[in-house]
Design a protein around this motif. Sequence first.
Motif, PDB file in Angstrom:
ATOM      1  N   THR A 173       0.824  -1.395  -0.033  1.00 20.27           N
ATOM      2  CA  THR A 173       0.036   0.158   0.040  1.00 20.27           C
ATOM      3  C   THR A 173       0.885   1.142   0.139  1.00 20.27           C
ATOM      4  O   THR A 173       0.743   2.076  -0.745  1.00 20.27           O
ATOM      5  N   ALA A 174       1.792   1.169   1.005  1.00 18.52           N
ATOM      6  CA  ALA A 174       2.862   2.455   0.951  1.00 18.52           C
ATOM      7  C   ALA A 174       3.357   2.596  -0.570  1.00 18.52           C
ATOM      8  O   ALA A 174       3.591   3.839  -0.927  1.00 18.52           O
ATOM      9  N   GLN A 175       3.937   1.732  -1.171  1.00 23.83           N
ATOM     10  CA  GLN A 175       4.361   1.792  -2.507  1.00 23.83           C
ATOM     11  C   GLN A 175       3.615   2.166  -3.497  1.00 23.83           C
ATOM     12  O   GLN A 175       3.917   3.234  -4.396  1.00 23.83           O
ATOM     13  N   ALA A 176       2.379   2.060  -3.372  1.00 24.58           N
ATOM     14  CA  ALA A 176       1.240   2.428  -4.232  1.00 24.58           C
ATOM     15  C   ALA A 176       0.918   3.996  -4.172  1.00 24.58           C
ATOM     16  O   ALA A 176       0.486   4.601  -4.849  1.00 24.58           O
ATOM     17  N   LEU A 177       1.127   4.383  -2.764  1.00 25.18           N
ATOM     18  CA  LEU A 177       0.885   5.827  -2.461  1.00 25.18           C
ATOM     19  C   LEU A 177       2.306   6.602  -2.532  1.00 25.18           C
ATOM     20  O   LEU A 177       2.085   7.760  -2.415  1.00 25.18           O
ATOM     21  N   GLY A 178       3.363   5.972  -3.233  1.00 25.71           N
ATOM     22  CA  GLY A 178       4.419   6.769  -3.177  1.00 25.71           C
ATOM     23  C   GLY A 178       5.363   6.806  -1.995  1.00 25.71           C
ATOM     24  O   GLY A 178       6.193   7.781  -1.759  1.00 25.71           O
ATOM     25  N   LEU A 179       5.153   6.188  -0.946  1.00 24.48           N
ATOM     26  CA  LEU A 179       5.857   6.415   0.283  1.00 24.48           C
ATOM     27  C   LEU A 179       7.016   5.245   0.290  1.00 24.48           C
ATOM     28  O   LEU A 179       7.016   4.296  -0.398  1.00 24.48           O
ATOM     29  N   ASP A 180       8.004   5.470   1.286  1.00 25.40           N
ATOM     30  CA  ASP A 180       9.067   4.839   1.287  1.00 25.40           C
ATOM     31  C   ASP A 180       8.836   3.619   2.254  1.00 25.40           C
ATOM     32  O   ASP A 180       7.957   3.693   3.096  1.00 25.40           O
ATOM     33  N   GLU A 181       9.510   2.555   1.848  1.00 20.46           N
ATOM     34  CA  GLU A 181       9.302   1.198   2.600  1.00 20.46           C
ATOM     35  C   GLU A 181       9.493   1.266   4.167  1.00 20.46           C
ATOM     36  O   GLU A 181       8.882   0.800   4.916  1.00 20.46           O
ATOM     37  N   ALA A 182      10.502   2.186   4.504  1.00 23.73           N
ATOM     38  CA  ALA A 182      11.011   2.421   5.966  1.00 23.73           C
ATOM     39  C   ALA A 182       9.691   2.903   6.565  1.00 23.73           C
ATOM     40  O   ALA A 182       9.466   2.715   7.686  1.00 23.73           O
ATOM     41  N   ARG A 190      -3.046   5.771   8.930  1.00 22.29           N
ATOM     42  CA  ARG A 190      -1.892   6.305   8.995  1.00 22.29           C
ATOM     43  C   ARG A 190      -1.133   6.592   7.854  1.00 22.29           C
ATOM     44  O   ARG A 190      -0.438   7.502   7.476  1.00 22.29           O
ATOM     45  N   LEU A 191      -1.219   5.575   6.999  1.00 24.72           N
ATOM     46  CA  LEU A 191      -0.630   5.682   5.687  1.00 24.72           C
ATOM     47  C   LEU A 191      -1.280   6.980   4.771  1.00 24.72           C
ATOM     48  O   LEU A 191      -0.376   7.430   4.122  1.00 24.72           O
TER      49      LEU A 191
END
Length: 101
Positions: free
Chosen positions: A35-44, A61-62
């Motif tokens: 989900t974070a990758q799809a939102l353009g967030l870092d894996e960390a 939170r995401l």
Amino acid sequence: MVFDLGKAMSKKEEWESARLLDFEFRRRARAARMTAQALGLDEAQAAQVVATTAEAEIPERLASLAGANVQEVAAAYHRNLAVAHIELVAERGDPTPHRLG
């Protein structure tokens, strides 16, 4: 030597519980990462969210980190939970407890 059924059942319960908790954590972490990758967030960032947030609050939170709509992120997270479950079953086997006899 005497077989202690109660002790054996207790050990089995501990083993099954640990195995199921591990599977659930991996499923939650993988879904949050996808989900974070799809939102353009870092894996960390996804890892930090999983480590510090209750499962029910992960999508919220995401969404706040990405500045996205909470309902859309929640829907994507729940779809990713299903995908993560399928992938983990293929990799690690079915998490269903093993029955005795």
